[in-house]
Design a protein around this motif. Sequence first.
Motif, PDB file in Angstrom:
ATOM      1  N   MET A 160       6.078 -15.400 -13.143  1.00 34.89           N
ATOM      2  CA  MET A 160       5.466 -14.127 -13.555  1.00 34.89           C
ATOM      3  C   MET A 160       3.959 -14.280 -13.554  1.00 34.89           C
ATOM      4  SD  MET A 160       7.914 -13.281 -16.713  1.00 34.89           S
ATOM      5  CE  MET A 160       9.668 -13.075 -16.528  1.00 34.89           C
ATOM      6  N   SER A 161       3.292 -13.149 -13.511  1.00 35.57           N
ATOM      7  CA  SER A 161       1.823 -13.219 -13.523  1.00 35.57           C
ATOM      8  C   SER A 161       1.274 -12.254 -14.560  1.00 35.57           C
ATOM      9  CB  SER A 161       1.273 -12.912 -12.134  1.00 35.57           C
ATOM     10  OG  SER A 161       1.665 -11.626 -11.748  1.00 35.57           O
ATOM     11  N   LYS A 162       0.006 -12.365 -14.789  1.00 36.99           N
ATOM     12  CA  LYS A 162      -0.640 -11.633 -15.876  1.00 36.99           C
ATOM     13  C   LYS A 162      -0.618 -10.127 -15.613  1.00 36.99           C
ATOM     14  CE  LYS A 162      -4.649 -12.639 -18.745  1.00 36.99           C
ATOM     15  NZ  LYS A 162      -5.971 -13.249 -18.766  1.00 36.99           N
ATOM     16  N   GLY A 163      -0.327  -9.349 -16.641  1.00 39.89           N
ATOM     17  CA  GLY A 163      -0.426  -7.894 -16.556  1.00 39.89           C
ATOM     18  C   GLY A 163       0.731  -7.218 -15.862  1.00 39.89           C
ATOM     19  N   ARG A 164       1.729  -7.993 -15.440  1.00 39.56           N
ATOM     20  CA  ARG A 164       2.841  -7.379 -14.702  1.00 39.56           C
ATOM     21  C   ARG A 164       4.144  -7.470 -15.499  1.00 39.56           C
ATOM     22  NH1 ARG A 164      -0.655  -9.430 -10.557  1.00 39.56           N
ATOM     23  NH2 ARG A 164      -0.824  -8.018  -8.782  1.00 39.56           N
ATOM     24  N   ALA A 165       4.005  -7.466 -16.801  1.00 32.34           N
ATOM     25  CA  ALA A 165       5.162  -7.476 -17.710  1.00 32.34           C
ATOM     26  C   ALA A 165       6.187  -8.521 -17.281  1.00 32.34           C
ATOM     27  CB  ALA A 165       5.767  -6.084 -17.816  1.00 32.34           C
ATOM     28  N   ASP A 166       7.450  -8.079 -17.097  1.00 36.92           N
ATOM     29  CA  ASP A 166       8.500  -9.057 -16.813  1.00 36.92           C
ATOM     30  C   ASP A 166       8.812  -9.155 -15.324  1.00 36.92           C
ATOM     31  OD1 ASP A 166       9.601  -6.536 -16.651  1.00 36.92           O
ATOM     32  OD2 ASP A 166      11.563  -7.152 -17.381  1.00 36.92           O
ATOM     33  N   TYR A 167       7.940  -8.617 -14.487  1.00 33.38           N
ATOM     34  CA  TYR A 167       8.210  -8.699 -13.047  1.00 33.38           C
ATOM     35  C   TYR A 167       8.152 -10.159 -12.600  1.00 33.38           C
ATOM     36  CZ  TYR A 167       7.915  -8.217  -8.032  1.00 33.38           C
ATOM     37  OH  TYR A 167       8.156  -8.325  -6.689  1.00 33.38           O
ATOM     38  N   ARG A 168       9.225 -10.595 -11.972  1.00 33.17           N
ATOM     39  CA  ARG A 168       9.307 -11.978 -11.508  1.00 33.17           C
ATOM     40  C   ARG A 168       9.297 -11.966  -9.994  1.00 33.17           C
ATOM     41  NH1 ARG A 168      10.940 -17.098 -12.725  1.00 33.17           N
ATOM     42  NH2 ARG A 168      11.043 -16.696 -14.949  1.00 33.17           N
ATOM     43  N   ALA A 169       8.244 -12.523  -9.432  1.00 32.49           N
ATOM     44  CA  ALA A 169       8.143 -12.598  -7.975  1.00 32.49           C
ATOM     45  C   ALA A 169       8.753 -13.913  -7.508  1.00 32.49           C
ATOM     46  CB  ALA A 169       6.686 -12.539  -7.551  1.00 32.49           C
ATOM     47  N   ALA A 170       9.224 -13.910  -6.283  1.00 29.60           N
ATOM     48  CA  ALA A 170       9.763 -15.149  -5.710  1.00 29.60           C
ATOM     49  C   ALA A 170       9.313 -15.249  -4.260  1.00 29.60           C
ATOM     50  CB  ALA A 170      11.284 -15.152  -5.798  1.00 29.60           C
ATOM     51  N   PHE A 171       8.975 -16.452  -3.864  1.00 24.29           N
ATOM     52  CA  PHE A 171       8.473 -16.681  -2.518  1.00 24.29           C
ATOM     53  C   PHE A 171       9.155 -17.898  -1.915  1.00 24.29           C
ATOM     54  CE2 PHE A 171       5.173 -14.972  -5.243  1.00 24.29           C
ATOM     55  CZ  PHE A 171       4.779 -13.838  -4.551  1.00 24.29           C
ATOM     56  N   LEU A 172       9.477 -17.755  -0.646  1.00 26.72           N
ATOM     57  CA  LEU A 172       9.937 -18.909   0.121  1.00 26.72           C
ATOM     58  C   LEU A 172       8.697 -19.484   0.803  1.00 26.72           C
ATOM     59  CD1 LEU A 172      12.277 -20.634   1.317  1.00 26.72           C
ATOM     60  CD2 LEU A 172      12.300 -19.030   3.234  1.00 26.72           C
ATOM     61  N   ILE A 173       8.413 -20.728   0.501  1.00 26.48           N
ATOM     62  CA  ILE A 173       7.176 -21.342   0.990  1.00 26.48           C
ATOM     63  C   ILE A 173       7.506 -22.453   1.976  1.00 26.48           C
ATOM     64  CG2 ILE A 173       5.161 -22.707   0.286  1.00 26.48           C
ATOM     65  CD1 ILE A 173       5.345 -21.215  -2.413  1.00 26.48           C
ATOM     66  N   ASN A 174       6.805 -22.427   3.081  1.00 24.90           N
ATOM     67  CA  ASN A 174       6.896 -23.534   4.044  1.00 24.90           C
ATOM     68  C   ASN A 174       5.629 -24.371   3.871  1.00 24.90           C
ATOM     69  OD1 ASN A 174       6.716 -25.203   6.304  1.00 24.90           O
ATOM     70  ND2 ASN A 174       7.874 -23.766   7.582  1.00 24.90           N
ATOM     71  N   ALA A 175       5.801 -25.541   3.278  1.00 25.28           N
ATOM     72  CA  ALA A 175       4.624 -26.356   2.937  1.00 25.28           C
ATOM     73  C   ALA A 175       3.921 -26.900   4.181  1.00 25.28           C
ATOM     74  CB  ALA A 175       5.045 -27.514   2.032  1.00 25.28           C
ATOM     75  N   ASP A 176       4.631 -26.947   5.291  1.00 20.88           N
ATOM     76  CA  ASP A 176       4.013 -27.470   6.515  1.00 20.88           C
ATOM     77  C   ASP A 176       3.011 -26.499   7.109  1.00 20.88           C
ATOM     78  OD1 ASP A 176       5.290 -29.821   6.318  1.00 20.88           O
ATOM     79  OD2 ASP A 176       6.730 -29.477   7.951  1.00 20.88           O
ATOM     80  N   ASP A 177       3.462 -25.254   7.316  1.00 20.76           N
ATOM     81  CA  ASP A 177       2.551 -24.296   7.957  1.00 20.76           C
ATOM     82  C   ASP A 177       1.919 -23.325   6.955  1.00 20.76           C
ATOM     83  OD1 ASP A 177       4.548 -22.531   7.308  1.00 20.76           O
ATOM     84  OD2 ASP A 177       5.276 -22.261   9.354  1.00 20.76           O
ATOM     85  N   GLY A 178       2.273 -23.452   5.689  1.00 23.36           N
ATOM     86  CA  GLY A 178       1.654 -22.609   4.656  1.00 23.36           C
ATOM     87  C   GLY A 178       2.181 -21.184   4.636  1.00 23.36           C
TER      88      GLY A 178
END
Lengths: 607, 299
Positions: free
Chosen positions: A281-299
């Motif tokens: 979660m991030s500041k100011g966005r209440a309970d919104y939970r974001a999710a990201f699939l990250i490829n650490a090789d190519d960013g």
Amino acid sequence: MKNALVIAAREFEEKRFVAYAAVAFAILPFIIGILPGINNRSPREVIAIAAVVLGTGFTLGLAVITGASFIGRDLSDGRMSFYFSRPAGSFSIWFGKLTAGILMIVGCFGFIVVPARLAAGDHWKKLFSTTLTWWTAYILAIAVGLFLIAHVIGTFARSRSPLIALDFIAAVICGVSVRYLLVPLMAGEAFVIIDWLSSALAISAALAVICGGAWQLERGRTDRRRSHLALSQFLWGAMAVVLLIAAAYVAWVVSEKPGDLTANVQATRSTSGPFAVLTGMSKGRADYRAAFLINADDGSVTRIDSWAAWTTRYTRDGRSAVVLRRADNVANIMIYTQGKTEPIDTGLTMTAGDYVLSDDATRIATISRPMTLSIYDVAQKRSLASARLPDATFVQTFFVTNDIVRAYLNVPNGMKIMELDARTRGLRETGFVPSGNAIFIYPDSSSMHMLMKTGPGGLTLNDARTGTPLRTLATGTQLKTARYLRDGRIAFVDGPNSATVLHILATDGTPQRDIPLGGKTWITIVGDDGTRIVLNDVDAPLGKRMLEAVNIDHGIIERREPIVDWVPSGAMDTRPAIQPLREVFYVGANGHMTTWNPATGAKRAIT
Amino acid sequence: MSDTAIRISNLHVRYGRMVAVEDAALNVSRGAVYALVGRNGAGKSSLVRCLLGQQKPQRGDVALFGEDAWSRRKSLMQRIGVVTEDADAPPEMSVGAIARFCSRLYDKWDQDSVEARLRTFGVPLTSRFGSLSKGQKKQVSLAMALAISPELLVLDDPTLGLDVVARKSLFEEVIGDLADRGTTIFITTHDLAGVETFADRVGMMEHGRIVLDEDVDALKSRFRRIRFAAQPVAIDTAVLRPTVMRSWGGGAEAIVSNYDDVSFERMRSTSNIGAAEVEAMSLEEIFIAIAGGKAGGNS
């Protein structure tokens, strides 16, 4: 104001028969209460229940009938000129009628419920407890909402204007827009925001109808078609503005980047390979939970549904991540592969349950309720085999080969081992391990042998297919964790929290080296690169979470890295990774994901 | 203070593609009685709704006592009594309740006059409005309209549904009395005979247009029916313009719209028309002549 009250009083006078009906409905529960045959409850409880049911029904019905007629009928019957040929302003006429309508609804509800409430005494509290206040508020809010909706529909329908077709289209657009506003929030499990936004939209819609009604009479006056036009213009115009504001807010909420995540940051990673899923979660966005699939090789970063973060699986070869994407009531299975920008839509869907992948992601096995194991071919998008498994409290499943899925089922008296073969489409039991305790297994790369953790501190080496015991590795040693290494050797940690020891054993279980680790209150093995094992633990003296690289050739702890939170493997697949461990993910300060190279100690910020 | 009670200019009212009022213009001086006549669907009611600020025209201005009828409707209604075409009070209300309701909205209200008029009309205060006959409803509306001693009384077809006695009473005793007291009256009606005696000015609407707007006396003085003993008759239209020309007995009948004695004598001396008889016409006859002439042409 004075004129509005005069008009409200006139409305009350005109509709006094409604009050008579409410009085009748208020008496009815008392009659029901003394009727013979309804004696399984006390008469007071019957009165209370009957009053609540009748009050609710009467109030909602009255809301619809009154809402549909209080303006619309006067317009269609040509009676609005009665008001407009007097010195009464449009706003006075509207708010006078509106006030009378709403007060009548609330008053009738009170008329019916309050006498029963007084008569029921303590029985009332017993039946409805404290929720009644909220329930009353909900009923009255719904009644007022119905009243306003009925007014709008009544005005539109009674105008007999072809404009109603555009109203229908506008209503559909509003409905679809609201759905599209809520879908990304639901994907982010932002139930507080959804609650808040829904309330804001409902209140805005109510205000739009209330203000629109005033505008309708000001612009349309006695002309039912112009009245319809004015209400339409105001209502849909206001709703468009409200929806645009809501859309801008939702767009801002869902626009957060991985680097914005600062609270409740959690992640999973592939056992080898560059993929990881970060959620938080991030500041100011209440309970919104974001999710990201990250490829650490190519960013590269791909936004995924937050609930999918916990169902993302990674292949053992590290090349692919499999993510579920919600589509109505099912989840589509999408495969993201290293080096490809677009995911593969497998065409396979899931409703509930779990799934495992073959090492190269060409096959998927699902375990859906009720305990049905199915193997699918991704390229052909078809089922290869399917069978019903016995009921079990806990199941671990692996692809032994691309054609065979093995399931370890914890049943009440032990563990059943079963294999489903895609070639023969047959399911057969290959082994059974009797046990009074739950069993957790760690197979080797070839799935020929397995470590079996049973009961308090017991670790044995078994045949992975039949479960036949081959050797006891530890018993009563306060076993903490165990795992096969990539080269087939065995590692496990045991000992009291004040003095834990890492044991390295040969493939057949012969002890090779013991490495003292010191005090650890919690510990798990992340993986190995052939030379060193990476441990994730809570250091007892420091009381901090750490990543530690243990050189198994030299028997020493080479490096230590304090972390905020560890990133677990995103699979129940406890086999060793195919590729050597290069970098380890962890969550650092302020929720930023970082990789750590256990060989060099180099760190790399991912978010 | 404006001397004009009603000023309508360039008024256009449309319902979709249908034009109800087109380029209408008229003025009514304070204290005058203006009768607007026209066939059903001519646009009278639309014009009245604009006049009362109940409907916004697509184009044009409507001013009452110099104030815009749409934007100043609320305050203007303190000075205007209205009897609408369809009696519009809620049917469930009693006559007494209607009077009470209205009395609270107006700055000045003469309850005694309301009760007296209703007694005269024979309408009990306790009657439900919905149970009254069409004529009684009109009488109730009129009683309410007069309770504020209006500066302007707008009557939209007030005789609709009234019996002969009530109609005569309305025109002679009520409207005539108000006219005598200097109240401006704007009345739309089909009953031309009724308004003929006290209307100062008359307007006629056809297909949304005001085709006639003239002082009653001037109108009546220029319309004459001329009956000729013989036919065919060759009228010098440069002198007298016949609106209608038709056979009548053995001779012919002409209705001329620009009659004056001098012209008639000149025509008589120059044309071979033989014996001719000139008759004055009632408003109703003039209306029929104009409306019939427009509708059917000369015959």
